[in-house]
Design a protein around this motif. Structure first.
Motif, mmCIF file in Angstrom:
data_model
loop_
_atom_site.group_PDB
_atom_site.id
_atom_site.type_symbol
_atom_site.label_atom_id
_atom_site.label_comp_id
_atom_site.label_asym_id
_atom_site.label_seq_id
_atom_site.Cartn_x
_atom_site.Cartn_y
_atom_site.Cartn_z
ATOM 1 N N ASP A 2 -1.738 1.833 1.302
ATOM 2 C CA ASP A 2 -2.723 1.878 0.020
ATOM 3 C C ASP A 2 -2.113 1.326 -1.209
ATOM 4 O O ASP A 2 -2.021 0.648 -2.422
ATOM 5 N N THR A 3 -0.447 0.420 -1.063
ATOM 6 C CA THR A 3 -0.066 -0.508 -1.951
ATOM 7 C C THR A 3 -0.813 -1.749 -1.920
ATOM 8 O O THR A 3 -0.420 -2.538 -2.586
ATOM 9 N N LEU A 4 -1.148 -1.847 -0.271
ATOM 10 C CA LEU A 4 -1.691 -3.145 -0.200
ATOM 11 C C LEU A 4 -2.662 -3.510 -0.745
ATOM 12 O O LEU A 4 -2.694 -4.792 -1.861
ATOM 13 N N HIS A 5 -3.702 -2.539 -0.945
ATOM 14 C CA HIS A 5 -4.888 -2.865 -1.609
ATOM 15 C C HIS A 5 -5.370 -3.936 -3.025
ATOM 16 O O HIS A 5 -6.187 -3.795 -3.329
ATOM 17 N N PRO A 6 -4.294 -2.302 -3.580
ATOM 18 C CA PRO A 6 -4.600 -3.115 -5.071
ATOM 19 C C PRO A 6 -3.742 -4.636 -5.783
ATOM 20 O O PRO A 6 -4.231 -5.136 -5.854
ATOM 21 N N LEU A 7 -2.785 -4.915 -4.676
ATOM 22 C CA LEU A 7 -2.182 -5.674 -4.504
ATOM 23 C C LEU A 7 -3.144 -6.970 -4.030
ATOM 24 O O LEU A 7 -2.798 -8.761 -4.817
ATOM 25 N N GLU A 137 14.828 -1.597 2.752
ATOM 26 C CA GLU A 137 14.144 -0.571 1.223
ATOM 27 C C GLU A 137 13.800 -0.384 -0.066
ATOM 28 O O GLU A 137 14.739 -1.132 -0.107
ATOM 29 N N TYR A 138 12.890 -0.515 -0.937
ATOM 30 C CA TYR A 138 12.984 -0.543 -2.603
ATOM 31 C C TYR A 138 13.169 -0.014 -3.026
ATOM 32 O O TYR A 138 13.274 0.261 -4.114
ATOM 33 N N ASP A 139 13.292 1.403 -2.475
ATOM 34 C CA ASP A 139 12.557 2.650 -3.361
ATOM 35 C C ASP A 139 14.309 2.975 -4.313
ATOM 36 O O ASP A 139 13.831 3.245 -5.245
ATOM 37 N N ILE A 161 9.001 -10.138 -13.904
ATOM 38 C CA ILE A 161 8.557 -10.632 -12.964
ATOM 39 C C ILE A 161 9.735 -10.394 -11.932
ATOM 40 O O ILE A 161 10.011 -9.550 -11.770
ATOM 41 N N LEU A 162 9.702 -11.160 -10.612
ATOM 42 C CA LEU A 162 10.381 -11.110 -9.830
ATOM 43 C C LEU A 162 11.507 -11.335 -8.927
ATOM 44 O O LEU A 162 10.806 -12.843 -9.545
ATOM 45 N N GLY A 163 12.320 -11.586 -8.356
ATOM 46 C CA GLY A 163 13.224 -11.918 -8.401
ATOM 47 C C GLY A 163 13.397 -12.386 -6.414
ATOM 48 O O GLY A 163 12.825 -11.644 -5.848
ATOM 49 N N ASN A 164 14.071 -13.056 -6.094
ATOM 50 C CA ASN A 164 14.659 -13.601 -4.715
ATOM 51 C C ASN A 164 14.699 -12.099 -3.459
ATOM 52 O O ASN A 164 14.701 -12.428 -2.871
ATOM 53 N N HIS A 165 15.200 -11.055 -4.570
ATOM 54 C CA HIS A 165 15.265 -9.813 -4.226
ATOM 55 C C HIS A 165 14.796 -8.457 -3.992
ATOM 56 O O HIS A 165 14.686 -7.936 -3.267
ATOM 57 N N PHE A 167 10.692 -7.529 -3.596
ATOM 58 C CA PHE A 167 8.852 -7.734 -2.853
ATOM 59 C C PHE A 167 8.334 -7.537 -2.986
ATOM 60 O O PHE A 167 8.138 -6.658 -4.273
ATOM 61 N N LEU A 168 7.179 -7.869 -3.272
ATOM 62 C CA LEU A 168 5.677 -8.380 -3.492
ATOM 63 C C LEU A 168 5.588 -6.226 -3.993
ATOM 64 O O LEU A 168 4.960 -5.678 -4.843
ATOM 65 N N GLU A 169 5.796 -5.648 -2.862
ATOM 66 C CA GLU A 169 4.774 -4.181 -2.711
ATOM 67 C C GLU A 169 6.217 -3.769 -3.774
ATOM 68 O O GLU A 169 5.596 -2.202 -4.811
ATOM 69 N N MET A 170 6.912 -3.955 -5.225
ATOM 70 C CA MET A 170 7.113 -3.565 -5.895
ATOM 71 C C MET A 170 6.814 -3.527 -7.213
ATOM 72 O O MET A 170 7.275 -3.007 -8.519
ATOM 73 N N VAL A 171 5.743 -4.130 -7.251
ATOM 74 C CA VAL A 171 5.036 -4.750 -8.180
ATOM 75 C C VAL A 171 4.388 -2.752 -8.805
ATOM 76 O O VAL A 171 4.710 -2.949 -10.381
#
Ligand SMILES: [Fe+2]
Length: 314
Positions: A2-7, A137-139, A161-165, A167-171
Motif C-alpha cells: 500500500d505504501t509503494l503503489h502511490p510512490l 524503522e522510520y515510524d 526534501i529527503l536526506g541520506n538518513h 527512506f523514500l517510503e517516508m514521503v
C-alpha cells in the motif's frame, strides 16, 4: 505494498525500484557489516562508546550533550535577481537535519523556540534528515517529528526534501504531517499573480538520487528559483542550471569542531567555505545549515544547532 503503489504512481517504477534497491543494499551492509569482523559504524556499539568515553575523559560529555539544545537563530538576507516585487521581504524558516528520534530532551526546547517564532516567517523549508539512523524503522522518527512541526504555521506552509538518513517510503508520512515533499520535483508560490519557484531534489550524498534537470523541468527559463538539496555537494550542477538560491544542510557544520568552528569532519566533498552558513558560487547564492539535530552521537562542540530565517530581497 500500500505504501509503494502511490510512490510508483508518482515517481515511476524504475525510480522507486532503484532507490529501494540502494536502501536495501545499505540496510544489508548495516546489518551484516563488512569483512570478517562484520563491522559497520551503525551497528557497532564500539564507536559511539569510544566517542562517549573520549568526551568523558576530556571532561566534555555533559557540555557537548547540553550544546545539542543550545539552539541559535540565524538570520540572513539574500538578494535574488528578478525576484517579483510581491516576494520582496519573504521570510523563510529553514530547518535541517532534525534527527528527531535522538534529540536529548525529545524536542521540548526546540518546540518552545518554534512557538516563539510564530509570525516571524512566511514559508518553512526542511532540507532532510528527519531520522537518526540510516536504516531500520522510520515510524519513530515521524512520530517524534509530529510535535516539532505542530508549532509551524505560515501562509505558504512547509516544503521538504529527503536526506541520506531518510527512506523514500517516508514521503507519505511526511506529507501527512503537512510537509509537501519534493523528490526531484518543483512547485511555485503565488502572490499577486507573480510566481516564485521552489525545486527539491532527492538525496545527493549517499543515494546520488538527485536529478537537478528533472527538478527544474517545469520551471520557466530565467524564473527566480530556490533549490532545496540535502547536501551542498550538487552545487556545481545547480550553479550551471541557473538556480538563484541553494538551501541545504547535511554537514552539521562539522558538529564536533575545534575552537573557531573549525570542523574535524565535514562528511561532504565540498570546499570548506560551503560547509556552513552563507556562500556563493558564481551568481548562485547558497546557505548550508548546521542543522537542528545531531547524528552519530548526541554531542556538539563549538558548533551550536541552528534554526535559520532567510529574508529575500530584490
Ligand atoms: Fe545528512
Amino acid at each position: 505494498m500500500d505504501t509503494l503503489h502511490p510512490l510508483i504512481d508518482r515517481f515511476g517504477r524504475e525510480y522507486v525500484g532503484r532507490r529501494m534497491m540502494l536502501q536495501a543494499r545499505h540496510s544489508a551492509d548495516v546489518y551484516g557489516g563488512y569483512g570478517r569482523l562484520r563491522f559497520h559504524p551503525e551497528n557497532s556499539e564500539l564507536l559511539p562508546w569510544l566517542a562517549r568515553v573520549g568526551l568523558k575523559v576530556a571532561g566534555l560529555a555533559g557540555r557537548t550533550r547540553r550544546n545539542c539544545l543550545d539552539y541559535h537563530v540565524e538570520r540572513r538576507e539574500f538578494r535574488i535577481r528578478n525576484l517579483p516585487a510581491p516576494f520582496h521581504g519573504l521570510r523563510i524558516l529553514h530547518l535541517s537535519d532534525i534527527h528527531s528520534d535522538a534529540i536529548p530532551d525529545r524536542g521540548e526546547r526546540l518546540i518552545r523556540l518554534l512557538q516563539g517564532l510564530h509570525g516571524a516567517y512566511d514559508l518553512c523549508v526542511l532540507t532532510g534528515d528527519y531520522r537518526f539512523q540510516t536504516s531500520r524503522e522510520y515510524d519513530t522518527s515521524l512520530e517524534r517529528l509530529a510535535p516539532l512541526l505542530k508549532p509551524i504555521y505560515c501562509p505558504f506552509g512547509m516544503i521538504g526534501i529527503l536526506g541520506n538518513h531518510d527512506f523514500l517510503e517516508m514521503v507519505p508520512g511526511l506529507e501527512a504531517l503537512g510537509v509537501r515533499t519534493l523528490v526531484n520535483e518543483s512547485l511555485h508560490l503565488e502572490r499577486d499573480g507573480q510566481r516564485l519557484w521552489i525545486a527539491g531534489t532527492d538525496d545527493p550524498h549517499f543515494y546520488a538520487a538527485h536529478d537537478i534537470a528533472r527538478s527544474l523541468a517545469d520551471v520557466p527559463a530565467s524564473a527566480p528559483t530556490i533549490l532545496l538539496c540535502h547536501s551542498p555537494e550538487a552545487y556545481q550542477e545547480a550553479a550551471l542550471s541557473g538556480v538563484d538560491l541553494y538551501l541545504c544542510g547535511h554537514t552539521h557544520g562539522g558538529q564536533l569542531c575545534l575552537p573557531g568552528s573549525l570542523p574535524l569532519i565535514t562528511n561532504a566533498a565540498v570546499p570548506r567555505r560551503l560547509v556552513s552558513g552563507p556562500w556563493n558560487v558564481d551568481r548562485m547564492l547558497g546557505y548550508t545549515s548546521r542543522g537542528a539535530g545531531a547524528s552519530g552521537i548526541p554531542a556538539r562542540l563549538n558548533c551550536p544547532p541552528e534554526v535559520a530565517i532567510h529574508t529575500l530581497t530584490g
